[in-house]
Design an enzyme around this catalytic site. Structure first.
Site, PDB file in Angstrom:
ATOM      1  N   ARG A  36       0.766  -1.362  -0.112  1.00 37.67           N
ATOM      2  CA  ARG A  36      -0.126  -0.012  -0.060  1.00 37.67           C
ATOM      3  C   ARG A  36       0.748   1.371   0.040  1.00 37.67           C
ATOM      4  NH1 ARG A  36      -5.160  -1.535   3.765  1.00 37.67           N
ATOM      5  NH2 ARG A  36      -6.796  -2.082   2.156  1.00 37.67           N
ATOM      6  N   LYS A 193     -20.525 -16.294   1.844  1.00 39.35           N
ATOM      7  CA  LYS A 193     -22.002 -16.021   2.237  1.00 39.35           C
ATOM      8  C   LYS A 193     -22.516 -15.031   1.229  1.00 39.35           C
ATOM      9  CE  LYS A 193     -21.711 -16.699   7.154  1.00 39.35           C
ATOM     10  NZ  LYS A 193     -22.081 -16.226   8.565  1.00 39.35           N
ATOM     11  N   GLY A 353      -9.567  -8.569  -0.244  1.00 37.95           N
ATOM     12  CA  GLY A 353      -8.701  -8.977   0.176  1.00 37.95           C
ATOM     13  C   GLY A 353      -8.405 -10.629  -0.192  1.00 37.95           C
ATOM     14  N   GLY A 376     -13.701  -3.129   0.935  1.00 37.24           N
ATOM     15  CA  GLY A 376     -15.116  -2.491   1.077  1.00 37.24           C
ATOM     16  C   GLY A 376     -15.510  -1.523   0.175  1.00 37.24           C
TER      17      GLY A 376
END
Length: 395
Positions: A36, A193, A353, A376
């Site tokens: 990063r 999920k 990720g 996100g």
């Protein structure tokens, strides 16, 4: 393009308040993965080349609005200096007078913005204070763009604002993948999920031509069609939702690919004894059997589908890729997408990720057109949501 880039700004002699994401993994006070930090180097270099002085704002961890020495940014200074090739001056509580006293080409790092409760509350008073520290605002933290915080959104409204090079690359890649893609466009959506990706699936089926569903969430779709999958991970309370997503895809002309076979084991463990079993509405597994990966026929079908696409978005693995051999389908599909990218036949954009880890495991991360650093924010962008950090830059 509805936002300014560094090319649109006069930075000469200016202090450039630069929001970055340097939330890197650390062990024993040392950075273990500087990816990063490396990805913000072009922005810092360009600001300095244009005569500006970067004043870096960043968060680290979740200190919950209170100073926490374990989450200080100070230990990052040596890694930042090595990446930037220049001195980095750390400051705990800056003032504009103090900043003005620093050399005109200084690179300044301000302590963790989340040490104040006003940051995550997007308190106008904090945004106004941050605005006093710079003349221009540059946001290079796409991965925090889904947060409406003082340092990502509030301050952007108070200064001339632009996107940094990493933010610019993210936005251009994402616009090319979903806002205005080369068609046909497909997506791989995997992971455990359905519940965590409901908004994503409902948005995608209206916008893309082919949807590959993998991982534990594929089990929920198969079970919704009548399959009995033993001890496999699946969400029984979402069967109606799964059927409604399939109906919406059908109505929109989006082809959905569910695994036609799977690797089935009786233990969730590396190299557990396993077999490849056909998966469909008639499948009846034993009570202790688990589907842990898509099978060989499914992987081949997915690879064939990729060959008919021009654009592919990838979020989530096709199986329990962390343990062998249940990474097989993810690796086969990833290599197929990478080969089509290298030959110039496919634009591939991946994010999240687990996705990045899976592509690294397959050894193909460098072959994809673009890999997002965001989790996100990437997901919310795919869901069709407005990202506050991007909206604040819109001119």
């Amino acid at each position: 393009m509805g936002w300014n880039s560094l090319d649109d700004m006069d930075l000469n002699g200016k202090r450039v308040l630069t929001r970055v994401d340097i939330n890197v993994p650390m062990e024993d006070g040392r950075v273990t993965d500087a990816t990063r930090i490396e990805r913000i180097v072009p922005t810092i270099a360009d600001i300095r080349a244009k005569g500006g002085s970067p004043v870096l704002l960043a968060h680290f961890g979740r200190p919950k609005g209170k100073p926490n020495p374990d989450m200080s940014l100070q230990p990052l200074v040596p890694t930042l200096e090595a990446a930037f090739g220049c001195k980095v001056t750390f400051v705990e509580r800056p003032s504009r007078d103090w900043i003005n006293a620093q050399p005109a080409d200084a690179v300044i790092l301000v302590e963790n913005t989340r040490f104040s409760p006003m940051e995550e509350a997007n308190d106008p008073a904090m945004a106004e204070f941050l605005a006093t520290l710079g003349d221009v605002y540059c946001n290079d933290a796409f991965s925090a763009a889904h947060r409406a915080h003082a340092s990502t959104a509030g301050v952007a409204h108070l200064l001339p604002s632009c996107a940094g090079r990493l933010m610019q690359a993210e936005l251009q890649a994402l616009e090319a993948a979903l806002s205005n893609p080369k068609r046909p466009v497909g997506a791989v959506v995997g992971g455990a999920k359905v519940s965590s990706k409901l908004d994503l699936l409902q948005n995608l089926v209206k916008k893309i031509d082919v949807l590959v569903i993998g991982g534990g969430m594929a089990n929920t779709f198969l079970a919704a069609q009548g399959a009995e999958l033993g001890a496999s991970l699946q969400e029984a309370d979402l069967h109606d939702t799964a059927r409604s997503i399939l109906a919406a895809a059908d109505a929109a002309g989006c082809r959905v690919i569910l695994p036609s076979d799977g690797r089935v084991a009786r233990a969730f463990a590396a190299n557990a004894p396993h077999e490849v079993v056909a998966l469909n509405a008639q499948t009846r597994l034993d009570a202790d059997q688990m589907v842990l990966d898509a099978g060989d026929a499914a992987a081949a079908e997915i690879a064939t589908a990729f060959a008919g696409l021009k654009t592919l978005i990838w979020n989530g693995p096709l199986g329990a890729f962390e343990i062998e051999p249940f990474d097989t389908a993810t690796v086969i599909a990833a290599k197929a997408a990478a080969a089509l990218t290298v030959s110039g036949d496919l634009i591939t954009v991946a994010g999240g990720g687990d996705t990045v880890a899976a592509l690294n495991q397959a050894g193909v991360a460098d072959d994809f057109s673009y890999i997002s650093t965001a989790g996100g924010a990437f997901l919310e962008w795919m869901e069709g949501k407005e990202l506050p950090g991007v909206a604040a830059l819109t001119r």
